[in-house]
Design a protein around this motif. Structure first.
Motif, short mmCIF file in Angstrom:
data_model
loop_
_atom_site.label_atom_id
_atom_site.label_comp_id
_atom_site.label_asym_id
_atom_site.label_seq_id
_atom_site.Cartn_x
_atom_site.Cartn_y
_atom_site.Cartn_z
N MET A 71 1.08 -1.21 -0.05
CA MET A 71 0.09 -0.11 -0.10
C MET A 71 0.85 1.40 -0.05
N ARG A 72 1.93 1.12 0.75
CA ARG A 72 2.85 2.48 0.88
C ARG A 72 3.40 2.65 -0.35
N ASP A 73 3.86 1.57 -1.16
CA ASP A 73 4.58 1.45 -2.09
C ASP A 73 3.71 2.02 -3.33
N PHE A 74 2.55 1.80 -3.41
CA PHE A 74 1.61 2.39 -4.22
C PHE A 74 1.19 3.62 -4.23
N PHE A 75 1.06 4.10 -3.00
CA PHE A 75 0.43 5.33 -2.98
C PHE A 75 1.40 6.35 -2.91
N THR A 76 2.66 5.93 -2.47
CA THR A 76 3.89 6.90 -2.46
C THR A 76 4.04 7.32 -3.93
N ARG A 77 4.01 6.04 -4.82
CA ARG A 77 4.20 6.21 -6.18
C ARG A 77 3.28 7.08 -6.87
N LEU A 78 2.07 6.99 -6.36
CA LEU A 78 0.82 7.71 -7.00
C LEU A 78 1.09 9.19 -6.76
N VAL A 79 1.56 9.61 -5.43
CA VAL A 79 1.74 11.01 -5.02
C VAL A 79 3.03 11.56 -6.04
N ALA A 80 3.99 10.72 -6.31
CA ALA A 80 5.38 11.34 -7.03
C ALA A 80 4.88 11.36 -8.21
N HIS A 81 4.30 10.75 -8.89
CA HIS A 81 3.89 10.57 -10.15
C HIS A 81 2.95 12.18 -10.39
N ARG A 82 2.08 12.31 -9.62
CA ARG A 82 0.80 13.31 -9.76
C ARG A 82 2.00 14.87 -9.45
N ARG A 83 2.86 14.51 -8.68
CA ARG A 83 3.60 15.54 -8.29
C ARG A 83 4.48 16.04 -9.83
N ASN A 133 -5.68 19.15 -12.74
CA ASN A 133 -6.73 20.10 -12.13
C ASN A 133 -7.56 19.29 -11.30
N ASP A 134 -6.97 18.23 -10.81
CA ASP A 134 -7.74 17.09 -10.02
C ASP A 134 -7.48 17.32 -8.53
N VAL A 135 -8.11 16.44 -7.66
CA VAL A 135 -8.18 16.59 -6.24
C VAL A 135 -6.81 16.41 -5.56
N LEU A 136 -5.99 15.34 -6.00
CA LEU A 136 -4.85 15.08 -5.37
C LEU A 136 -3.65 15.91 -5.72
N SER A 137 -3.72 16.70 -6.86
CA SER A 137 -2.94 17.83 -7.24
C SER A 137 -3.11 18.96 -6.42
N GLY A 138 -4.36 19.47 -6.30
CA GLY A 138 -4.71 20.29 -5.13
C GLY A 138 -4.27 20.12 -3.85
N TRP A 139 -4.35 18.82 -3.30
CA TRP A 139 -3.77 18.65 -1.92
C TRP A 139 -2.21 18.75 -1.93
N ILE A 140 -1.53 18.33 -3.26
CA ILE A 140 0.02 18.67 -3.28
C ILE A 140 0.29 19.95 -3.16
N ARG A 141 -0.31 20.77 -3.80
CA ARG A 141 -0.13 22.54 -3.87
C ARG A 141 -0.26 22.67 -2.57
N HIS A 142 -1.41 22.25 -1.57
CA HIS A 142 -1.59 22.82 -0.42
C HIS A 142 -0.45 22.49 0.46
N TRP A 143 -0.16 21.05 0.45
CA TRP A 143 0.65 20.74 1.69
C TRP A 143 2.16 21.00 1.46
N ASP A 144 2.52 21.11 0.02
CA ASP A 144 4.05 21.94 -0.28
C ASP A 144 3.96 23.36 0.30
N ALA A 145 2.69 24.05 0.26
CA ALA A 145 3.01 25.58 0.82
C ALA A 145 2.79 25.50 2.34
N GLN A 146 2.33 24.33 2.94
CA GLN A 146 2.50 24.28 4.25
C GLN A 146 3.97 23.93 4.95
N TYR A 147 4.54 23.12 4.14
CA TYR A 147 5.95 22.58 4.25
C TYR A 147 6.62 23.04 3.39
#
Ligand code: HEM
Length: 420
Positions: free
Chosen positions: A211-223, A228-242
């Protein structure tokens, strides 16, 4: 609504629940937990658990725990204070302890605010045509199986498929990965059982790595390929927080995508299959709903009340307190029994009767700060499915009772054979 009566007092024998727990874990108990919930409630609104802490059985007491600010979810801090630290250090358990459902303020408030209302009216309206089209495709497939074989299993063909296609498309996960996601989520969930065995924890640990392997790759690929999707929005938000800590942003993004996926699949699948079971096992009931589609939402809520997809959730006392007349010291754990609460006759009259027009109360989506973030999506999926299914399959009926996975906390229907 019936009046909520006076809460009853406690028993003190910690072994009193053991035979009842054994029955809940048996095939018969899984197929029909109602009599066991009734016996548990007869023992009191709070019933001592053999390992310390209490089960909470009454509607009002469960509601107080879920909504009360003095009850917290068992987080890392609580786990470290327990005697059996090895149990809590299991990798699959730790993985879930970092997720939203196991965070307390201020971290919980911080993450929950960032997510906002995931499925507001506009989002649901955008998702609706896609989900409806997918329901049509799944029911086409069900029809082909019924035509070819005379019978079909609703669970693998429809019940398990609709939630993963809905949440997978929403997160932008390609469909080729859905079978794999279903597989590792079914295996991971053991770690969230009340008393998992060593071998179950080992199965969960392996699933956690996948599970960790799958979702870590998913986030890296979307980064790397933002959209204009929900995950890209979360990436922008959390990159700005940290801004200076990519690892912290990635950890939060992994926790969120993984947890929201896992939280949405089996739960919704159980709701969908239960809905078909409870409605079609009585042809008059299904027929009545087909003629009264304005009661579809009422039918869904009665299914949710009658057989909640999650049976148990835990909290601990943030300070010394009293629950249903029982004094509880700080750190005492309580296990809320959603099904026992939903069938409390002080809240829902004749609770064992499945009544579409009941307009009863239930705690199936939890309550308070941790109230389920996906309830509106789960309800939408159920509504779109039932609307088409009752129209297209007016004579659909089960040929046998459903079968269930051997679990106590996360209910999973593994098979529901139907015919027309
Ligand atoms: C019939 C289907 C579902 C049921 C019965 C269900 C039930 C629950 C329950 C009991 C909780 C815990 C509430 C508490 O601790 O008080 C919860 C939390 C949660 N659910 Fe659901 N759920 C369902 C579907 C979904 C879906 C479709 C999603 C997302 C797409 C979702 C996302 C979540 C999240 C993110 C939380 C954690 C909220 C928090 O801790 O702040 N659930 N759900």
């Amino acid at each position: 609504m019936t009046a909520v009566g006076v809460m009853s007092g406690p028993i003190t024998d910690r072994r009193a629940v053991v035979p009842l727990l054994r029955r809940l874990r048996s095939d018969a108990g899984r197929a029909d937990p109602l009599p066991v919930w009734a016996e548990l409630r007869e023992l009191g609104d709070v019933v001592p658990a053999p390992w310390g802490g209490y089960f909470v059985t009454g509607f009002e007491a469960c509601s107080q725990v879920l909504r009360g600010r003095n009850w917290l979810v068992p987080d890392f801090g609580w786990q470290e204070r327990q005697g059996d630290t090895a149990r809590w250090r299991e990798p699959a358990t730790r993985e879930m302890t970092r997720t939203l459902s196991r965070l307390n303020p201020p971290e919980h408030t911080f993450q929950r605010r960032a997510l906002g209302n995931l499925f507001d009216r506009d989002t649901l309206e955008t998702l609706r045509p896609r989900i409806a089209a997918h329901v049509t495709r799944l029911l086409d497939r069900l029809r082909s199986h019924l035509r070819a074989d005379g019978t079909a299993d609703f669970v693998p063909l429809v019940g398990d498929q609709l939630p993963i296609h809905t949440v997978g498309r929403w997160l932008g996960v390609p469909a080729e990965h859905y079978p794999r996601i279903l597989d590792f989520t079914h295996r991971q969930v053991h770690a969230q059982e009340l008393l998992p065995t060593k071998s179950e924890l080992a199965i969960s640990a392996r699933a956690t790595v996948e599970m960790r392997d799958f979702f870590t790759r998913l986030v890296a690929h979307r980064r790397a390929h933002p959209g204009n999707d929900v995950l890209s929005g979360w990436i922008r938000h959390w990159d700005a927080q940290y801004p200076d800590d990519r690892a912290a942003a990635d950890q939060t993004l992994y926790d969120l995508t993984m947890f929201i996926t896992i939280a949405s699949l089996e739960t919704t699948a159980t709701l969908l299959t239960n809905a078909v079971w409870f409605l079609t096992r009585d042809p008059d009931r299904a027929d009545w709903l087909r003629r009264h589609p304005e009661h579809t939402d009422d039918a869904i809520d009665e299914v949710l009340r009658y057989d909640p997809p999650i049976h148990l959730n835990s909290r601990y006392a943030a300070e010394d307190t009293v629950l249903a007349g029982v004094p509880m010291a700080k750190d005492t754990t309580v296990h809320v029994l959603y099904g026992a609460a939903n069938h409390d006759p002080r809240r829902n009259e004749n609770p064992h009767v499945f009544d579409i027009r009941r307009k009863g109360g239930h705690l199936t989506f939890g309550g308070g700060a941790h109230y389920c973030l996906g309830s509106a999506l789960a309800r939408l999926e159920a509504r779109l499915l039932l609307t088409q299914l009752l129209e297209r399959f007016p004579t659909l009926r089960p040929i046998a009772a459903p079968t269930y996975a051997p679990r106590m906390v996360f209910r999973r229907v593994t098979s529901l054979k139907v015919t027309t």
